[in-house]
Motif scaffolding. Structure first.
Motif, PDB file in Angstrom:
ATOM      1  N   ALA A  27       2.300   1.904  -3.328  1.00  0.00           N
ATOM      2  CA  ALA A  27       1.542   2.384  -4.358  1.00  0.00           C
ATOM      3  C   ALA A  27       1.103   3.600  -4.132  1.00  0.00           C
ATOM      4  CB  ALA A  27       0.110   1.672  -4.226  1.00  0.00           C
ATOM      5  N   LYS A  28       1.004   4.255  -2.987  1.00  0.00           N
ATOM      6  CA  LYS A  28       0.908   5.680  -2.625  1.00  0.00           C
ATOM      7  C   LYS A  28       2.132   6.335  -2.901  1.00  0.00           C
ATOM      8  CE  LYS A  28      -1.937   5.536   1.677  1.00  0.00           C
ATOM      9  NZ  LYS A  28      -1.934   5.376   3.042  1.00  0.00           N
ATOM     10  N   LEU A  87       2.101  -6.445 -16.931  1.00  0.00           N
ATOM     11  CA  LEU A  87       2.368  -7.121 -15.807  1.00  0.00           C
ATOM     12  C   LEU A  87       2.501  -8.630 -16.503  1.00  0.00           C
ATOM     13  CD1 LEU A  87      -0.356  -6.381 -13.260  1.00  0.00           C
ATOM     14  CD2 LEU A  87       1.811  -5.837 -13.253  1.00  0.00           C
ATOM     15  N   ARG A 120      12.623  -6.602 -15.889  1.00  0.00           N
ATOM     16  CA  ARG A 120      11.597  -6.237 -16.581  1.00  0.00           C
ATOM     17  C   ARG A 120      11.231  -4.781 -16.714  1.00  0.00           C
ATOM     18  NH1 ARG A 120       5.554  -6.609 -15.844  1.00  0.00           N
ATOM     19  NH2 ARG A 120       5.933  -4.866 -14.556  1.00  0.00           N
ATOM     20  N   ARG A 165       1.632   6.637  -6.811  1.00  0.00           N
ATOM     21  CA  ARG A 165       0.759   7.691  -7.174  1.00  0.00           C
ATOM     22  C   ARG A 165       0.983   9.129  -6.951  1.00  0.00           C
ATOM     23  NH1 ARG A 165      -3.848   5.089  -9.172  1.00  0.00           N
ATOM     24  NH2 ARG A 165      -4.193   3.071  -8.485  1.00  0.00           N
ATOM     25  N   ILE A 187      -0.816  -8.651  -8.547  1.00  0.00           N
ATOM     26  CA  ILE A 187       0.364  -8.330  -8.616  1.00  0.00           C
ATOM     27  C   ILE A 187       1.254  -9.385  -7.735  1.00  0.00           C
ATOM     28  CG2 ILE A 187       2.196  -6.613  -7.857  1.00  0.00           C
ATOM     29  CD1 ILE A 187       0.001  -4.398  -8.255  1.00  0.00           C
ATOM     30  N   PRO A 202      -2.031   5.775 -15.989  1.00  0.00           N
ATOM     31  CA  PRO A 202      -2.844   4.560 -16.192  1.00  0.00           C
ATOM     32  C   PRO A 202      -2.989   3.521 -15.136  1.00  0.00           C
ATOM     33  CG  PRO A 202      -1.873   5.232 -18.240  1.00  0.00           C
ATOM     34  CD  PRO A 202      -1.259   5.840 -17.244  1.00  0.00           C
ATOM     35  N   GLU A 203      -4.181   2.794 -14.619  1.00  0.00           N
ATOM     36  CA  GLU A 203      -3.850   1.940 -13.417  1.00  0.00           C
ATOM     37  C   GLU A 203      -2.987   0.982 -14.078  1.00  0.00           C
ATOM     38  OE1 GLU A 203      -5.487   1.412 -10.520  1.00  0.00           O
ATOM     39  OE2 GLU A 203      -5.716   3.386 -10.705  1.00  0.00           O
ATOM     40  N   HIS A 204      -2.981   0.617 -15.148  1.00  0.00           N
ATOM     41  CA  HIS A 204      -1.863  -0.727 -15.335  1.00  0.00           C
ATOM     42  C   HIS A 204      -0.405  -0.283 -15.366  1.00  0.00           C
ATOM     43  CE1 HIS A 204      -3.951  -4.064 -17.546  1.00  0.00           C
ATOM     44  NE2 HIS A 204      -4.598  -3.959 -16.216  1.00  0.00           N
ATOM     45  N   ASP A 205      -0.219   1.139 -15.511  1.00  0.00           N
ATOM     46  CA  ASP A 205       1.188   1.537 -15.262  1.00  0.00           C
ATOM     47  C   ASP A 205       1.531   1.313 -13.881  1.00  0.00           C
ATOM     48  OD1 ASP A 205       1.446   1.901 -18.231  1.00  0.00           O
ATOM     49  OD2 ASP A 205       1.763   3.923 -18.005  1.00  0.00           O
ATOM     50  N   VAL A 206       0.287   1.955 -13.095  1.00  0.00           N
ATOM     51  CA  VAL A 206       0.642   1.951 -11.604  1.00  0.00           C
ATOM     52  C   VAL A 206       1.016   0.616 -10.986  1.00  0.00           C
ATOM     53  CG1 VAL A 206      -0.327   2.276  -9.331  1.00  0.00           C
ATOM     54  CG2 VAL A 206      -0.681   3.966 -11.204  1.00  0.00           C
ATOM     55  N   GLU A 207       0.255  -0.417 -11.576  1.00  0.00           N
ATOM     56  CA  GLU A 207       0.402  -1.794 -11.208  1.00  0.00           C
ATOM     57  C   GLU A 207       1.890  -2.449 -11.545  1.00  0.00           C
ATOM     58  OE1 GLU A 207      -2.827  -3.934 -12.862  1.00  0.00           O
ATOM     59  OE2 GLU A 207      -4.353  -2.742 -11.813  1.00  0.00           O
ATOM     60  N   ALA A 208       2.063  -2.050 -12.831  1.00  0.00           N
ATOM     61  CA  ALA A 208       3.431  -2.656 -13.242  1.00  0.00           C
ATOM     62  C   ALA A 208       4.643  -1.918 -12.672  1.00  0.00           C
ATOM     63  CB  ALA A 208       3.762  -1.927 -14.913  1.00  0.00           C
ATOM     64  N   ILE A 209       4.524  -0.830 -12.108  1.00  0.00           N
ATOM     65  CA  ILE A 209       5.798  -0.003 -11.311  1.00  0.00           C
ATOM     66  C   ILE A 209       5.743  -0.520 -10.051  1.00  0.00           C
ATOM     67  CG2 ILE A 209       6.628   2.197 -10.574  1.00  0.00           C
ATOM     68  CD1 ILE A 209       5.931   3.248 -13.188  1.00  0.00           C
ATOM     69  N   VAL A 210       4.368  -0.913  -9.407  1.00  0.00           N
ATOM     70  CA  VAL A 210       4.570  -1.516  -8.207  1.00  0.00           C
ATOM     71  C   VAL A 210       5.127  -3.038  -8.027  1.00  0.00           C
ATOM     72  CG1 VAL A 210       2.867  -2.505  -6.266  1.00  0.00           C
ATOM     73  CG2 VAL A 210       2.812  -0.213  -7.082  1.00  0.00           C
ATOM     74  N   SER A 220      -4.626   2.908  -2.091  1.00  0.00           N
ATOM     75  CA  SER A 220      -4.128   3.081  -3.438  1.00  0.00           C
ATOM     76  C   SER A 220      -4.435   2.016  -4.367  1.00  0.00           C
ATOM     77  CB  SER A 220      -2.810   3.464  -3.166  1.00  0.00           C
ATOM     78  OG  SER A 220      -2.601   4.833  -2.291  1.00  0.00           O
ATOM     79  N   GLU A 251      -3.544  16.765  -8.618  1.00  0.00           N
ATOM     80  CA  GLU A 251      -4.845  16.332  -8.500  1.00  0.00           C
ATOM     81  C   GLU A 251      -5.240  17.309  -7.232  1.00  0.00           C
ATOM     82  OE1 GLU A 251      -4.861  12.427  -7.119  1.00  0.00           O
ATOM     83  OE2 GLU A 251      -4.282  11.546  -8.988  1.00  0.00           O
ATOM     84  N   GLU A 275       0.689  -1.360   0.054  1.00  0.00           N
ATOM     85  CA  GLU A 275       0.107  -0.072   0.052  1.00  0.00           C
ATOM     86  C   GLU A 275       0.872   1.414  -0.094  1.00  0.00           C
ATOM     87  OE1 GLU A 275      -3.377  -0.072  -0.093  1.00  0.00           O
ATOM     88  OE2 GLU A 275      -3.469   2.094   0.102  1.00  0.00           O
ATOM     89  N   ASP A 292      -9.790   2.206 -15.919  1.00  0.00           N
ATOM     90  CA  ASP A 292      -9.408   3.537 -15.041  1.00  0.00           C
ATOM     91  C   ASP A 292     -10.553   4.369 -14.416  1.00  0.00           C
ATOM     92  OD1 ASP A 292      -6.783   3.107 -15.791  1.00  0.00           O
ATOM     93  OD2 ASP A 292      -6.625   4.828 -17.194  1.00  0.00           O
TER      94      ASP A 292
END
Lengths: 219, 270
Positions: A33-34, B79, B73, A37, B59, A56-64, B50, A125, A30, B37
Motif C-alpha cells: 500500500a505504501k 474490488l 482483473r 501511494r 481486500i 481515490p481510496e478505491h483505486d488504491v485498494e483495487a491496485i493492492v 497506508s 504531497e 502495508e 476519501d
C-alpha cells in the motif's frame, strides 16, 4: 522475517496453501500500500511526471488487491525463486499496475517510459502548500475530536483509529464488549465525517449523515 | 441510504453483502467517493498507516473469495461489484485441481447457500449443578458473533437449529487467547461434526462441557458450519497448519479453516 527467509512458509506459499497465502498477505500488505501511494515516476513525452499520487481510496485498494492476485497466481508462485526479495517483487508488480493505469490516463501521450530515479521527483504531497495546509487542518480536526471524546470513546478512538486494532484486540484492550466497540466506533466515524463537512472538506460532496443522498437529490 | 452506511463501511462493521453495495455506490457517486476519501485521509493521518484494518480485511476477503487468484482483473475494475457477487453465488463453475478437495469459488458459493437459511448453535451457560441458566448466546448463519458471560467452573450446553431444507454439519471449537484448543462439540478429538437434520429447532446435544478443569480466561467458541461432514482431525490439521504459518489463532475474527464455508463466533468471558 521475510518470505524468502522462512522456508516453511515459502514452501506452503508455492503450494498455494490458503492459510499461508493469508499470512503472506498480512506480512506485506502495508508495504504494498505504501508503494502504491508513493506512485511511480515515468517520462511522458520527455517530461518526468509521478503517476498514481493522491489516487481515490478505491483505486488504491483495487491496485493492492490486484498486486496480490497476480502474486498468488499459480504460475507466479511456482516461478518465484525464493532468492529475490519478495517485497521488491510485489513492489514491481504494483508499480507496473500503476503504469498501466497511468497509460490509460495519458492516452494522448506518444510515449510513457518508466524510470528508476523515483526519488528525483519530489512527492507533491510534501511540496504542495495546499495539501500541507489541509493536512494541518486535519490534525486540528482530529485533535479537537479526540479531546471532546469522553471515556470509553477516547480509548476506542485510540485503539481503532490510531492503532488500527481489530475489534477483538480493541475489546481486549479496553475491557469492553466487541458489540459496544462496533457501535461506538461507527458513531465516531459519523461524527468525524460531520466535522470534516463543517470544516469545508466536503464542500462539493453533498453528504449528510442521517439523510439519504438519493432522496435529497430527487427533491 | 449509502451516505448513512458510509461510517459503518469505513469502520468495517457492515456485513459483506452490504459492504459490496456501498463499494459499488462509491464507484458510481462522486460525492460519496469524496466523503469516503476524506474519512480515510483523516484516518490515515491519525494512524500513519497506508491502509486501515477494515480495508485490509475487505481486500483479503475479496482476494480469497475470487473464483481463482489467477483470474486476471483490470486494476481499474472495482474490488467486487455487487453483480459479480450475485453471479458468483448462482453460477460458479470451479475446475478442481486433483489434489484439492474444494475450490475457493466453490466455497464462497456454498457459503452463500448455507447463509440463506438459519442454521446455528446456541450455547447456554449453566451453573455447576446444571440447575440454573446463567446466560446464553447464539451464533450461525444469521448472527456472525455473540458474547456469553459465563463464570469459571460452570457448564456449557449446546443446542442446534437448522431451518434449511438440507442437512448441515456443525462443529464448535474453543480457542483460548494463547491459541490452545478446547474441543466443545463434539467433545472428543477425532470425532465427526454434528449432523443437524433440516427443520430441527433448538435440539440439545446430550453432553455438556464442564469448564471447571480448564485454564481460566476468555475463550472464543467458533461455530463451524458446512454442507459436508468433517472431523475434529480436519479442523485440528488446519489450525496447526495456520499456527505454523504464524497465524495468531487466539486473536482472530475467523479461523483459518478453509473447508468450512461458514463460521460464526461466541466470545465466552468469565
Amino acid at each position: 522475517v521475510t518470505l524468502e527467509e522462512d522456508r516453511a512458509l515459502l514452501d506452503s506459499y508455492r503450494r498455494g496453501d490458503r492459510a499461508s497465502l493469508a499470512a503472506v498477505f498480512r506480512m506485506y500488505v502495508e508495504d504494498v500500500a505504501k508503494t502504491v501511494r508513493s506512485g511511480v515516476v515515468v517520462v511522458v513525452d520527455g517530461k518526468k511526471v509521478r503517476l498514481g499520487v493522491r489516487m481515490p481510496e478505491h483505486d488504491v485498494e483495487a491496485i493492492v488487491q490486484e498486486t496480490f492476485t497476480r502474486a498468488f497466481a499459480p504460475r507466479a508462485r511456482e516461478s518465484y525463486d525464493g532468492i529475490r526479495p519478495f517485497g521488491a517483487y510485489l513492489a514491481t508488480i504494483a508499480r507496473n499496475l500503476l503504469i498501466d493505469r497511468g497509460r490509460r490516463e495519458v492516452r494522448e501521450a506518444k510515449s510513457v517510459v518508466a524510470v528508476d530515479d523515483v526519488g528525483e521527483l519530489a512527492d507533491p504531497e510534501e511540496t504542495d502548500p495546499t495539501w500541507r495546509l489541509e493536512e494541518e487542518a486535519l490534525d486540528k480536526i482530529l485533535d479537537a475530536m479526540k479531546q471532546a471524546l469522553v471515556e470509553p470513546d477516547r480509548s476506542i478512538f485510540v485503539c481503532r483509529v490510531e492503532k488500527q486494532m481489530s475489534f477483538k484486540e480493541a475489546a481486549a484492550a479496553t475491557g469492553l464488549s466487541e458489540i459496544v466497540i462496533r457501535r461506538r466506533d461507527t458513531r465516531m466515524r459519523a461524527e468525524l465525517l460531520d466535522r470534516l463537512r463543517q470544516h469545508g472538506f466536503l464542500e462539493n460532496a453533498k453528504v449528510r449523515i442521517g439523510t439519504s443522498l438519493l432522496s435529497r437529490r430527487s427533491k | 441510504m449509502w451516505s448513512r452506511l458510509l461510517p459503518r463501511y469505513v469502520a468495517g462493521t457492515l456485513p459483506p453483502f452490504l459492504a459490496r453495495r456501498v463499494q459499488a455506490a462509491i464507484d458510481r457517486d462522486l460525492d460519496l467517493a469524496a466523503a469516503y476519501d476524506s474519512l480515510r485521509r483523516a484516518e490515515r493521518r491519525a494512524s500513519g498507516r497506508s491502509l486501515s484494518t477494515a480495508q485490509k480485511d475487505r481486500i483479503e476477503a475479496a482476494l480469497f473469495a475470487s473464483p481463482s487468484p489467477a483470474a486476471a482483473r483490470s486494476p481499474m475494475l472495482r474490488l467486487l461489484p455487487a453483480f459479480a457477487a450475485v453471479a458468483a453465488a448462482v453460477c460458479f463453475v470451479v475446475v478442481r485441481a486433483p489434489e484439492e478437495k474444494y475450490g475457493v469459488g466453490d466455497l464462497a458459493s456454498r457459503g452463500v447457500k448455507i447463509s440463506s437459511a438459519p442454521v446455528g448453535v446456541k450455547v447456554t451457560c449453566l451453573d455447576a449443578k446444571g440447575a440454573q441458566v446463567l446466560g446464553s448466546a447464539t451464533a450461525g448463519a444469521r448472527r456472525a458473533m455473540d458474547v456469553l458471560t459465563c463464570p469459571q467452573s460452570s457448564l456449557l450446553a449446546f443446542s442446534t437449529t437448522n431451518l434449511g431444507k438440507e442437512t448441515r454439519h456443525v462443529f464448535v471449537v474453543g480457542v483460548a487467547a494463547d491459541g490452545s484448543r478446547r474441543w466443545y462439540a463434539p467433545f472428543s478429538p477425532g470425532a465427526a461434526s454434528v449432523a443437524v437434520a433440516p427443520g430441527v429447532v433448538d435440539d440439545v446435544l446430550s453432553s455438556v462441557a464442564d469448564t471447571s478443569g480448564m485454564v481460566a480466561g476468555p475463550v472464543s467458541l467458533y461455530v463451524l458450519v458446512s454442507d459436508q461432514p468433517f472431523s475434529a482431525d480436519d479442523v485440528e490439521h488446519a489450525l496447526a497448519r495456520g499456527q505454523k504459518s504464524g497465524v495468531p489463532l487466539g486473536h482472530l475474527d475467523r479461523l483459518p479453516v478453509d473447508f468450512v464455508p461458514l463460521q460464526a463466533r461466541i466470545d465466552v468471558r468469565p
